[in-house]
Design an enzyme around this catalytic site. Structure first.
Site, PDB file in Angstrom:
ATOM      1  N   CYS A   1      -2.243  -0.467   7.548  1.00  0.00           N
ATOM      2  CA  CYS A   1      -1.445   0.752   7.478  1.00  0.00           C
ATOM      3  C   CYS A   1      -1.535   1.561   8.769  1.00  0.00           C
ATOM      4  O   CYS A   1      -0.546   2.139   9.212  1.00  0.00           O
ATOM      5  CB  CYS A   1      -1.869   1.574   6.272  1.00  0.00           C
ATOM      6  SG  CYS A   1      -1.495   0.736   4.706  1.00  0.00           S
TER       7      CYS A   1
ATOM      8  N   GLU B   1       0.929   3.844   1.888  1.00  0.00           N
ATOM      9  CA  GLU B   1       1.452   4.220   3.200  1.00  0.00           C
ATOM     10  C   GLU B   1       2.648   3.361   3.591  1.00  0.00           C
ATOM     11  O   GLU B   1       3.639   3.875   4.130  1.00  0.00           O
ATOM     12  CB  GLU B   1       0.376   4.065   4.293  1.00  0.00           C
ATOM     13  CG  GLU B   1      -0.870   4.894   4.055  1.00  0.00           C
ATOM     14  CD  GLU B   1      -1.988   4.126   3.372  1.00  0.00           C
ATOM     15  OE1 GLU B   1      -3.147   4.305   3.782  1.00  0.00           O
ATOM     16  OE2 GLU B   1      -1.714   3.344   2.437  1.00  0.00           O
TER      17      GLU B   1
ATOM     18  N   HIS C   1       0.843  -1.197   0.000  1.00  0.00           N
ATOM     19  CA  HIS C   1       0.000   0.000   0.000  1.00  0.00           C
ATOM     20  C   HIS C   1       0.877   1.244   0.000  1.00  0.00           C
ATOM     21  O   HIS C   1       2.049   1.201   0.415  1.00  0.00           O
ATOM     22  CB  HIS C   1      -0.890   0.017   1.243  1.00  0.00           C
ATOM     23  CG  HIS C   1      -1.978  -1.009   1.229  1.00  0.00           C
ATOM     24  ND1 HIS C   1      -3.031  -0.969   2.109  1.00  0.00           N
ATOM     25  CD2 HIS C   1      -2.189  -2.095   0.439  1.00  0.00           C
ATOM     26  CE1 HIS C   1      -3.844  -1.981   1.864  1.00  0.00           C
ATOM     27  NE2 HIS C   1      -3.342  -2.688   0.862  1.00  0.00           N
TER      28      HIS C   1
ATOM     29  N   CYS D   1      -6.134   1.749   5.940  1.00  0.00           N
ATOM     30  CA  CYS D   1      -6.740   0.484   6.380  1.00  0.00           C
ATOM     31  C   CYS D   1      -6.128   0.106   7.729  1.00  0.00           C
ATOM     32  O   CYS D   1      -5.210   0.769   8.214  1.00  0.00           O
ATOM     33  CB  CYS D   1      -6.475  -0.616   5.343  1.00  0.00           C
ATOM     34  SG  CYS D   1      -4.744  -1.139   5.259  1.00  0.00           S
TER      35      CYS D   1
END
Length: 148
Positions: A88, A57, A55, A85
């Protein structure tokens, strides 16, 4: 007036989201700022790397820690176009990031809906350029549906 406000940096994160979009990735962009300087830029790479943890992040945390030479990001701000999410948000806990600023809400799997705890000292600002951040996600999934 500070030209380096949350909207300024969110626009930089949106540029990263556009790069993800162009690569066929879910268009989420993230940057990390330290003392008004962007020290990490990232976007989703889950398809390209065949890695569910890639992801935006997560990529940004790794890059920022490398830049600073340490794993803690206490004096940094994460700008991300979509609410993190739980993975993260959990990673942000371990980085001890000072502030998270996000654009669009993630009503199904965002950390606020799922009740994921952040580090106690992490400040959160939500809804910065919310419409622009939501629009790129909507556009991506409409295009994806039309291609299938």
């Amino acid at each position: 007036m500070n030209p380096f406000d949350d909207a300024y940096f969110m626009r930089k994160a949106l540029q990263e989201a556009e790069q993800a979009y162009a690569k066929g990735e879910v268009p989420v962009g993230a940057i990390i700022v330290f003392k008004n300087q962007i020290i990490a830029r990232a976007h989703n790479l889950t398809e390209r790397l065949n890695d569910v943890t890639a992801h935006a992040e997560m990529q940004a945390f790794t890059s920022a820690a490398d830049f600073l030479g340490g794993k803690y990001l206490r004096d940094c701000t994460l700008y991300v176009t979509l609410e993190p999410c739980q993975m993260c948000a959990g990673a942000s806990y371990w980085t001890q990031i000072g502030k998270i600023v996000y654009g669009a809400d993630e009503p199904k799997s965002g950390f606020t809906v799922l009740g994921t705890k952040l580090h106690p000292k992490t400040k959160v600002v939500s809804g910065v350029l919310k419409e622009e951040c939501a629009e790129i996600i909507k556009r991506f999934f409409i295009q994806k549906r039309n291609l299938n």
